[in-house]
Design a protein around this motif. Structure first.
Motif, mmCIF file in Angstrom:
data_model
loop_
_atom_site.group_PDB
_atom_site.id
_atom_site.type_symbol
_atom_site.label_atom_id
_atom_site.label_comp_id
_atom_site.label_asym_id
_atom_site.label_seq_id
_atom_site.Cartn_x
_atom_site.Cartn_y
_atom_site.Cartn_z
ATOM 1 N N VAL A 23 0.937 -1.238 -0.042
ATOM 2 C CA VAL A 23 0.156 -0.137 -0.059
ATOM 3 C C VAL A 23 0.770 0.795 0.074
ATOM 4 C CG1 VAL A 23 -1.889 -1.253 1.064
ATOM 5 C CG2 VAL A 23 0.112 0.151 2.958
ATOM 6 N N MET A 24 0.079 2.164 -0.686
ATOM 7 C CA MET A 24 0.571 3.940 -0.362
ATOM 8 C C MET A 24 0.147 4.587 -0.254
ATOM 9 S SD MET A 24 3.529 5.832 -3.101
ATOM 10 C CE MET A 24 3.942 7.126 -2.674
ATOM 11 N N ASN A 25 0.285 5.859 0.619
ATOM 12 C CA ASN A 25 -0.118 6.193 1.140
ATOM 13 C C ASN A 25 -0.164 8.158 0.358
ATOM 14 O OD1 ASN A 25 -2.246 5.174 2.298
ATOM 15 N ND2 ASN A 25 -1.563 5.503 4.476
ATOM 16 N N ILE A 26 -1.117 8.847 -0.288
ATOM 17 C CA ILE A 26 -0.619 10.218 -0.846
ATOM 18 C C ILE A 26 -0.375 11.516 -0.117
ATOM 19 C CG2 ILE A 26 0.373 11.308 -2.763
ATOM 20 C CD1 ILE A 26 0.903 8.997 -4.444
ATOM 21 N N LYS A 27 0.124 11.984 0.327
ATOM 22 C CA LYS A 27 -2.022 12.780 1.000
ATOM 23 C C LYS A 27 0.037 14.579 0.367
ATOM 24 C CE LYS A 27 -1.941 10.770 5.689
ATOM 25 N NZ LYS A 27 -1.652 10.900 6.390
ATOM 26 N N ILE A 32 -6.614 18.678 -5.224
ATOM 27 C CA ILE A 32 -6.502 18.646 -6.290
ATOM 28 C C ILE A 32 -7.166 18.323 -6.676
ATOM 29 C CG2 ILE A 32 -4.858 17.037 -8.126
ATOM 30 C CD1 ILE A 32 -2.461 16.274 -6.124
ATOM 31 N N SER A 33 -7.830 18.746 -8.565
ATOM 32 C CA SER A 33 -9.409 18.633 -9.534
ATOM 33 C C SER A 33 -8.993 17.515 -9.905
ATOM 34 C CB SER A 33 -8.757 19.555 -10.123
ATOM 35 O OG SER A 33 -8.268 19.979 -11.385
ATOM 36 N N LYS A 34 -10.288 16.650 -10.259
ATOM 37 C CA LYS A 34 -10.507 15.375 -10.964
ATOM 38 C C LYS A 34 -9.541 15.349 -11.943
ATOM 39 C CE LYS A 34 -13.541 12.370 -12.070
ATOM 40 N NZ LYS A 34 -14.877 11.932 -12.672
ATOM 41 N N GLU A 35 -9.638 16.884 -12.845
ATOM 42 C CA GLU A 35 -9.059 16.672 -14.237
ATOM 43 C C GLU A 35 -7.551 16.719 -13.950
ATOM 44 O OE1 GLU A 35 -11.029 19.164 -12.969
ATOM 45 O OE2 GLU A 35 -12.867 18.177 -14.170
ATOM 46 N N GLU A 36 -6.309 16.968 -12.670
ATOM 47 C CA GLU A 36 -5.406 17.537 -13.124
ATOM 48 C C GLU A 36 -4.674 15.920 -11.791
ATOM 49 O OE1 GLU A 36 -4.540 20.930 -10.590
ATOM 50 O OE2 GLU A 36 -4.475 21.845 -12.572
ATOM 51 N N CYS A 42 1.644 11.683 -8.723
ATOM 52 C CA CYS A 42 2.806 11.593 -9.007
ATOM 53 C C CYS A 42 3.833 11.192 -7.621
ATOM 54 C CB CYS A 42 3.419 11.053 -9.928
ATOM 55 S SG CYS A 42 4.746 10.890 -10.598
ATOM 56 N N ALA A 43 4.186 10.398 -6.986
ATOM 57 C CA ALA A 43 4.977 10.063 -6.161
ATOM 58 C C ALA A 43 5.930 9.814 -5.715
ATOM 59 C CB ALA A 43 4.148 10.314 -4.800
ATOM 60 N N TYR A 44 7.200 10.030 -5.572
ATOM 61 C CA TYR A 44 8.738 9.419 -5.797
ATOM 62 C C TYR A 44 8.675 8.174 -4.520
ATOM 63 C CZ TYR A 44 10.668 12.113 -8.951
ATOM 64 O OH TYR A 44 10.693 13.242 -10.523
ATOM 65 N N ILE A 45 8.789 7.049 -5.011
ATOM 66 C CA ILE A 45 9.317 6.130 -3.889
ATOM 67 C C ILE A 45 10.419 5.632 -2.962
ATOM 68 C CG2 ILE A 45 8.764 3.613 -2.230
ATOM 69 C CD1 ILE A 45 6.639 3.072 -5.112
#
Length: 61
Positions: A23-27, A32-36, A42-45
């Motif tokens: 799992v990964m949680n991004i906060k 952030i709009s649905k379009e973006e 996107c996040a680096y692990i």
């Protein structure tokens, strides 16, 4: 920002049972709009943490 390589991630994950969930949680601090969403979530692990009580591998950012 830095991230871990595929080889490093494989090496880390091979030490855990196959039935663990990954799992990964991004906060974000801002909405952030649905379009973006694809661009914005996107996040680096750059780390991995195991939670043996819940049988989870958490990918950290």
């Amino acid at each position: 920002m830095s991230s871990i390589s595929v080889g490093e991630l494989k090496s880390i994950l091979e030490n855990y049972p196959d039935d663990y969930e990954v799992v990964m949680n991004i906060k974000h601090k801002y909405p952030i709009s649905k379009e973006e969403c694809l661009r914005g979530w996107c996040a680096y692990i750059n780390g991995v943490k195991a939670d043996d009580d819940f049988r989870e591998i958490r990918l950290m950012n």
